[in-house]
Design a protein around this motif. Sequence first.
Motif, mmCIF file in Angstrom:
data_model
loop_
_atom_site.group_PDB
_atom_site.id
_atom_site.type_symbol
_atom_site.label_atom_id
_atom_site.label_comp_id
_atom_site.label_asym_id
_atom_site.label_seq_id
_atom_site.Cartn_x
_atom_site.Cartn_y
_atom_site.Cartn_z
ATOM 1 N N PHE A 45 -12.157 12.643 -6.932
ATOM 2 C CA PHE A 45 -12.728 11.374 -7.385
ATOM 3 C C PHE A 45 -12.106 10.950 -8.719
ATOM 4 O O PHE A 45 -11.780 9.785 -8.926
ATOM 5 N N ILE A 46 -11.912 11.927 -9.625
ATOM 6 C CA ILE A 46 -11.348 11.625 -10.937
ATOM 7 C C ILE A 46 -9.876 11.235 -10.822
ATOM 8 O O ILE A 46 -9.388 10.349 -11.521
ATOM 9 N N TYR A 47 -9.157 11.923 -9.914
ATOM 10 C CA TYR A 47 -7.739 11.663 -9.713
ATOM 11 C C TYR A 47 -7.511 11.053 -8.333
ATOM 12 O O TYR A 47 -7.075 11.741 -7.407
ATOM 13 N N PRO A 48 -7.788 9.778 -8.145
ATOM 14 C CA PRO A 48 -7.479 9.139 -6.859
ATOM 15 C C PRO A 48 -5.976 8.994 -6.711
ATOM 16 O O PRO A 48 -5.222 9.138 -7.679
ATOM 17 N N LYS A 49 -5.531 8.709 -5.512
ATOM 18 C CA LYS A 49 -4.114 8.473 -5.298
ATOM 19 C C LYS A 49 -3.713 7.103 -5.844
ATOM 20 O O LYS A 49 -4.536 6.190 -5.914
ATOM 21 N N VAL A 50 -2.462 6.986 -6.229
ATOM 22 C CA VAL A 50 -1.952 5.719 -6.757
ATOM 23 C C VAL A 50 -1.882 4.717 -5.607
ATOM 24 O O VAL A 50 -1.328 5.029 -4.550
ATOM 25 N N PRO A 51 -2.453 3.524 -5.768
ATOM 26 C CA PRO A 51 -2.400 2.535 -4.682
ATOM 27 C C PRO A 51 -0.970 2.094 -4.398
ATOM 28 O O PRO A 51 -0.157 1.945 -5.323
ATOM 29 N N ALA A 52 -0.669 1.874 -3.132
ATOM 30 C CA ALA A 52 0.683 1.466 -2.731
ATOM 31 C C ALA A 52 1.086 0.145 -3.377
ATOM 32 O O ALA A 52 2.277 -0.122 -3.578
ATOM 33 N N SER A 53 0.108 -0.680 -3.725
ATOM 34 C CA SER A 53 0.404 -1.975 -4.351
ATOM 35 C C SER A 53 1.123 -1.814 -5.687
ATOM 36 O O SER A 53 1.780 -2.752 -6.155
ATOM 37 N N SER A 54 1.018 -0.623 -6.297
ATOM 38 C CA SER A 54 1.687 -0.394 -7.581
ATOM 39 C C SER A 54 3.196 -0.506 -7.457
ATOM 40 O O SER A 54 3.888 -0.808 -8.435
ATOM 41 N N LEU A 55 3.707 -0.273 -6.254
ATOM 42 C CA LEU A 55 5.150 -0.347 -6.042
ATOM 43 C C LEU A 55 5.648 -1.783 -5.929
ATOM 44 O O LEU A 55 6.843 -2.046 -6.106
ATOM 45 N N TYR A 56 4.732 -2.706 -5.636
ATOM 46 C CA TYR A 56 5.142 -4.082 -5.354
ATOM 47 C C TYR A 56 4.636 -5.093 -6.380
ATOM 48 O O TYR A 56 5.220 -6.176 -6.517
ATOM 49 N N ASN A 57 3.571 -4.773 -7.073
ATOM 50 C CA ASN A 57 3.064 -5.685 -8.097
ATOM 51 C C ASN A 57 4.033 -5.735 -9.277
ATOM 52 O O ASN A 57 4.863 -4.838 -9.466
ATOM 53 N N SER A 58 3.905 -6.785 -10.077
ATOM 54 C CA SER A 58 4.771 -6.909 -11.255
ATOM 55 C C SER A 58 4.394 -5.848 -12.292
ATOM 56 O O SER A 58 3.215 -5.588 -12.537
ATOM 57 N N TRP A 59 5.407 -5.217 -12.875
ATOM 58 C CA TRP A 59 5.192 -4.179 -13.877
ATOM 59 C C TRP A 59 5.306 -4.775 -15.279
ATOM 60 O O TRP A 59 5.914 -5.827 -15.479
ATOM 61 N N GLN A 60 4.735 -4.061 -16.232
ATOM 62 C CA GLN A 60 4.802 -4.486 -17.622
ATOM 63 C C GLN A 60 5.889 -3.686 -18.334
ATOM 64 O O GLN A 60 5.926 -2.458 -18.253
ATOM 65 N N THR A 61 6.760 -4.386 -19.028
ATOM 66 C CA THR A 61 7.811 -3.729 -19.818
ATOM 67 C C THR A 61 7.448 -3.892 -21.288
ATOM 68 O O THR A 61 7.268 -5.006 -21.776
#
Length: 275
Positions: free
Chosen positions: A107-123
């Motif tokens: 519960f504390i460490y859920p898996k990273v959602p697949a959307s993280s690969l496609y959403n815009s990232w912050q630089t």
Amino acid sequence: MKYLHCDSCGHANPLKSEYLTFCDDCGKKLPQTFADWRKTHPMGSFSEYTQQVGISLKADKTNVLLSWMKKQAQPTNRGKVILFFSLFIVLIAVTGTLFGKRAMFTFIYPKVPASSLYNSWQTATIGRQALEISTPVKLWVHDQPLQGEEAKVIEYAKSYRNEDGGGIRIAVNMFSYQGNVANDLEAAVAASHSSMELSETASEMDCKSVPVLISGMKGILEEGNYLYKGGIRLAFCNLVMIKGSSRWQIQINYRDDDQVGHQVAQRILKSVKIK
């Protein structure tokens, strides 16, 4: 539908016929029959009999439960009940020990959602010794006061963390040491382990170390996994770089069985640049 409750076994017998006399389950005579009831109600119909004598299934379930509880409370069955609940409590305790930790850490460490690969990232470009890094979650200042010997030899320190989780934990640490302090790569890697706080929480660690070159600077990348507090296996990346009196460290943690987390971590590491 109305039912006639059997006092002997507790079975609910459907009142479908005026000839119902014996229990469908145990075969014993029922406490009420239509023939007996007609003796006191000579003009009564079977419909009236079912309404007056029959009970609903909900009420019958309550009666069955009460009947069962009375039986179990008898001296001949009391020992069996105590043994059953004792074994049940032991089973719950064992199950909680084996699986409770894993359930909590999952519960504390859920898996990273697949959307993280496609959403815009912050630089972000952060720190006095500017480091550029791209992440799927925002990094926030997480400075901590320096203690002991560190406070004596470090001129400048900056720390960033992500706070919204997202199945991955990212930490960026930057230090500027006094000119008379040795700042070799091996010492920097060894010092980075203390900030990872693995000594008290990790066991069964598996780690490999490879040299890397980031923006023309030498570094070491450690990658592996470990058992976190005996509950869940986590993967980690620990990137350490040095130049002159400056030192940079990037730590990433995610679930070891998370393929998306692995892809996100590798993309973060590839985005690192030193200005």
